[in-house]
Design an enzyme around this catalytic site. Structure first.
Site, PDB file in Angstrom:
ATOM      1  N   ASN A   1       0.847  -1.194   0.000  1.00 30.22           N
ATOM      2  CA  ASN A   1       0.000   0.000   0.000  1.00 30.22           C
ATOM      3  C   ASN A   1       0.884   1.246   0.000  1.00 30.22           C
ATOM      4  O   ASN A   1       2.102   1.147   0.076  1.00 30.22           O
ATOM      5  CB  ASN A   1      -0.982  -0.033   1.178  1.00 30.22           C
ATOM      6  CG  ASN A   1      -0.282  -0.036   2.524  1.00 30.22           C
ATOM      7  OD1 ASN A   1       0.384   0.930   2.888  1.00 30.22           O
ATOM      8  ND2 ASN A   1      -0.417  -1.137   3.265  1.00 30.22           N
ATOM      9  N   TYR A   2       0.268   2.409  -0.074  1.00 29.54           N
ATOM     10  CA  TYR A   2       1.016   3.659  -0.266  1.00 29.54           C
ATOM     11  C   TYR A   2       1.553   4.293   1.011  1.00 29.54           C
ATOM     12  O   TYR A   2       2.086   5.394   0.961  1.00 29.54           O
ATOM     13  CB  TYR A   2       0.129   4.681  -0.987  1.00 29.54           C
ATOM     14  CG  TYR A   2      -0.127   4.350  -2.435  1.00 29.54           C
ATOM     15  CD1 TYR A   2       0.936   4.258  -3.330  1.00 29.54           C
ATOM     16  CD2 TYR A   2      -1.421   4.139  -2.906  1.00 29.54           C
ATOM     17  CE1 TYR A   2       0.710   3.966  -4.664  1.00 29.54           C
ATOM     18  CE2 TYR A   2      -1.660   3.851  -4.231  1.00 29.54           C
ATOM     19  CZ  TYR A   2      -0.595   3.766  -5.126  1.00 29.54           C
ATOM     20  OH  TYR A   2      -0.822   3.487  -6.430  1.00 29.54           O
TER      21      TYR A   2
END
Ligand code: CTP
Ligand code: CA
Length: 223
Positions: free
Chosen positions: A34-35
């Site tokens: 994920n970011y």
């Protein structure tokens, strides 16, 4: 001498912090991620160190600079993070789960690189990861337990639900619907929710200052 700029608000306290996004392996060369940048958790670690705390930082982000004085531990997946957190929990006074823990992981990890020709179906089967924070809330003793909620809509309502469900003492809700706050960037917009029903909303601020804000709030809860 360890207390730089701070007022010693967490002197002698052990603060366990998780930071960054977990990586869930698909095969030896691929993962689901994920970011999350890890920046918010690192800022909280630095703020706790300034207040004289002993900090154990469990991180998925080796590229970020090691906060001076923190005891570092690097992990990759949610399952590894849970094992690392559980080992530190009983001796911690404060736990801050700033990490973006993947909700799912691949049901099976291939031990060799998956070749596109041999993959009969491109469907990836997923299985639910353990909720680390929920587990901590269920067996909380005297720890101050702090969670995050990154939301795109109904931020306060979703935050309140997580605060109650996970038996937290503080929930940091942040709106990630705007590109100027949340993931990747150095600023964030947060609301602090407590079990008494109180909500304090702050303007967009540097993550470094939000770290200080969160640590001051934790110190006031511990009094
Ligand atoms: N968290 C955790 N373990 C997980 C998932 C989340 O410990 N498997 C923690 C996060 O570190 C965060 C808090 O729980 O402090 C809330 O995470 P969030 O993803 O917002 O909540 P979820 O309960 O996973 O709900 P959903 O993603 O459906 O909104
Ligand atoms: Ca989640």
């Amino acid at each position: 001498d360890q207390i730089l700029n701070g007022r010693g608000l967490l002197k002698g306290k052990k603060v366990l912090i998780t930071a960054g996004g977990t990586r869930e392996a698909i095969d030896p060369v691929r993962y689901i991620g994920n970011y999350s940048s890890g920046k918010m958790g690192y800022a909280i670690a630095r703020a706790a160190l300034r207040e004289g705390a002993m900090v154990h930082l469990i991180s998925t982000n080796p590229p970020l600079p090691h906060p001076e004085g923190a005891d570092m531990e690097y992990v990759s997946s949610a399952v590894e993070m849970k094992q690392a957190v559980d080992r530190q929990y009983d001796t911690s006074d404060v736990v801050v789960m700033a990490a973006a823990v993947a909700d799912y992981r691949p049901a099976a990890v291939a031990d060799q690189k998956i070749k596109k020709e041999t993959m009969t179906s491109p469907d990836l089967k997923l299985t639910l990861n353990p909720d680390i924070l929920l587990g901590l809330g269920e067996r909380k003793q005297n720890q101050v337990l702090v969670g995050f909620a990154a939301e795109t809509n109904d931020v306060i309502a979703h935050g309140r639900e997580k605060l109650v469900r996970k038996n937290l003492d503080l929930l940091v809700a942040n709106d990630v619907s705007s590109p100027e706050s949340g993931f990747h960037v150095d600023e964030n917009q947060v609301s602090l929710l407590t079990p008494d029903g109180h909500v304090s909303s702050y303007p967009r601020m540097a993550k470094e200052d939000i770290g200080t804000l969160i640590i001051e709030k934790i110190a006031s809860i511990m009094k």
